[in-house]
Design a protein around this motif. Structure first.
Motif, short mmCIF file in Angstrom:
data_model
loop_
_atom_site.label_atom_id
_atom_site.label_comp_id
_atom_site.label_asym_id
_atom_site.label_seq_id
_atom_site.Cartn_x
_atom_site.Cartn_y
_atom_site.Cartn_z
N ALA A 1 0.85 -1.19 0.00
CA ALA A 1 0.00 0.00 0.00
C ALA A 1 0.89 1.24 0.00
O ALA A 1 1.73 1.41 0.89
N LEU A 2 0.72 2.10 -1.01
CA LEU A 2 1.49 3.36 -1.08
C LEU A 2 0.75 4.41 -0.26
O LEU A 2 0.15 5.34 -0.78
N ASN B 1 -17.62 11.34 2.39
CA ASN B 1 -18.73 10.45 2.01
C ASN B 1 -18.45 9.00 2.38
O ASN B 1 -18.81 8.07 1.66
N ASN B 2 -17.75 8.84 3.51
CA ASN B 2 -17.46 7.51 4.06
C ASN B 2 -16.48 6.71 3.22
O ASN B 2 -16.36 5.50 3.38
N LEU B 3 -15.76 7.38 2.30
CA LEU B 3 -14.83 6.68 1.42
C LEU B 3 -13.49 7.40 1.36
O LEU B 3 -13.42 8.63 1.50
N ARG B 4 -12.46 6.65 1.10
CA ARG B 4 -11.15 7.18 0.75
C ARG B 4 -10.51 6.20 -0.22
O ARG B 4 -11.03 5.09 -0.43
N ALA B 5 -9.39 6.59 -0.83
CA ALA B 5 -8.72 5.71 -1.80
C ALA B 5 -7.22 5.76 -1.57
O ALA B 5 -6.68 6.78 -1.12
N VAL B 6 -6.55 4.66 -1.90
CA VAL B 6 -5.10 4.57 -1.77
C VAL B 6 -4.56 3.70 -2.89
O VAL B 6 -5.14 2.66 -3.22
N PRO B 7 -3.46 4.09 -3.53
CA PRO B 7 -2.86 3.22 -4.54
C PRO B 7 -2.23 2.00 -3.88
O PRO B 7 -1.62 2.10 -2.82
N ILE B 8 -2.37 0.86 -4.53
CA ILE B 8 -1.71 -0.35 -4.07
C ILE B 8 -0.95 -0.96 -5.24
O ILE B 8 -1.25 -0.69 -6.41
N MET B 9 0.04 -1.77 -4.92
CA MET B 9 0.88 -2.40 -5.93
C MET B 9 0.95 -3.88 -5.65
O MET B 9 1.24 -4.28 -4.51
#
Length: 332
Positions: A98-99, A108-116
């Motif tokens: 996980a980067l 809005n109850n969400l987040r995002a993260v780049p993964i490799m």
């Protein structure tokens, strides 16, 4: 005696470190000016705002496999949280990283993260969508392979990932040099705009046809065949990006575009025709067929086969120029 020697060596070491620190940070120059501060940028890396160590992720394309990030992937930039899992072959070991320094804002109850996901030297990147304060991984959207992420920004439910990819001339072992971006709707869990992938982009050029062709047949998928009622009059003449259409009455014209390379798309703009009064013929049907051309194929015989929007195939053959009349009268 031994204790005295060890103590003396320790004292010397402390004095040396203090002297070096003084010289490095505080000592004024021989001209009475204080030395400028040293540039330490890049030596200290800020910790991730939202660390992912200990979080559990679903493996993209194998959501039944989950992995907890309880290990560390060390890079020159930072230590990233990592977990290992067994690939679908049941043997190969893979890793998911996980980067987390690129984690998006929470809204809005969400987040995002780049993964490799890594397999040997292969690196495939995704944007992981996380739900709730507990950051439950609910989906992964594709980013690309062997990319270099620069930033992740959020506006409403849209997340934009700016990154570099390899251009067409670069070797995969080189650092990616072409800037691109991908946009995601993390609420709708879909890709809004994919980033560029030059290694797999099609090469398309514009093709020009020359000469005049005669319409011979149009064959429909249901077996029906249409042929011209009058021979040698339904023509298609190419001139640069224009086609001129001859019929049994009015003539027509339109611009066209033919692609070549990895595409055979053929598009015809609206056909403009003359307005002479004629007995009912095939001109309307002919214009309609030409207007609906979608693709072309150059046949070995020199003929052109056009695919129409309804999957019918319209075939043209080159129009042969009449040979000049040769006089048999002896020259005087």
């Amino acid at each position: 005696m031994k204790k005295i020697i060890i103590g003396a060596l320790g004292l010397v070491a402390v004095v040396g470190i203090a002297g070096a620190s003084y010289y490095f940070y505080f000592k004024e120059s021989d001209y009475g000016e204080q030395k400028p501060p040293k540039d330490l940028s890049g030596l200290i890396v800020e910790p991730a705002t939202v660390p992912m160590k200990g979080k559990t992720f679903m493996v993209p394309n194998a959501t039944s496999t989950q992995v907890t990030l309880d290990l560390v992937a060390s890079t020159a930039k930072r230590d990233y949280p990592m977990g290992r899992f067994t690939a679908t072959d049941g043997v190969t070991s893979q890793t998911l990283v996980a980067l987390d320094n690129f984690t998006s804002e929470f809204a809005n109850n969400l987040r995002a993260v780049p993964i490799m996901v890594t397999l040997g030297e292969s690196e495939t990147y995704y944007l992981a969508i996380l739900e709730g304060e507990e950051m439950k991984h609910i989906n992964s959207l594709p980013l690309g392979q062997l990319i270099k992420i620069q930033s992740v920004t959020r506006s409403g439910n849209q997340v934009t990932v700016d990154y570099f990819v390899h251009n067409r001339e670069q070797a995969l072992s080189e650092v990616p040099a072409l800037a691109t971006a991908a946009i995601f709707d993390i609420e709708g869990q879909k890709v809004v705009q994919a980033g560029r992938d030059p290694k797999n982009e099609t090469i398309v050029d514009v093709k020009s046809f020359v000469g005049e062709y005669l319409w011979k047949t149009t064959k429909y998928p249901d077996g029906r065949t249409v042929t011209p009622n009058k021979l040698e009059v339904f023509t298609m003449l190419f001139n640069a990006n224009q086609i001129s259409l001859g019929t049994d009455c009015n003539t027509g014209s339109a611009t066209y575009k033919a692609e070549t390379g990895s595409s055979t798309t053929f598009t015809v703009d609206t056909v403009a025709s003359t307005k002479m009064f004629c007995e009912p013929g095939q001109e309307g049907e002919y214009f309609s067929m030409v207007q609906s051309i979608t693709n072309y194929e150059e046949l070995p015989s020199g003929a052109l086969a056009f695919t129409l929007a309804d999957d019918a195939v319209m075939t043209f053959t080159p129009k042969e120029e009449a040979l000049p009349f040769a006089s048999t009268t002896p020259a005087q």
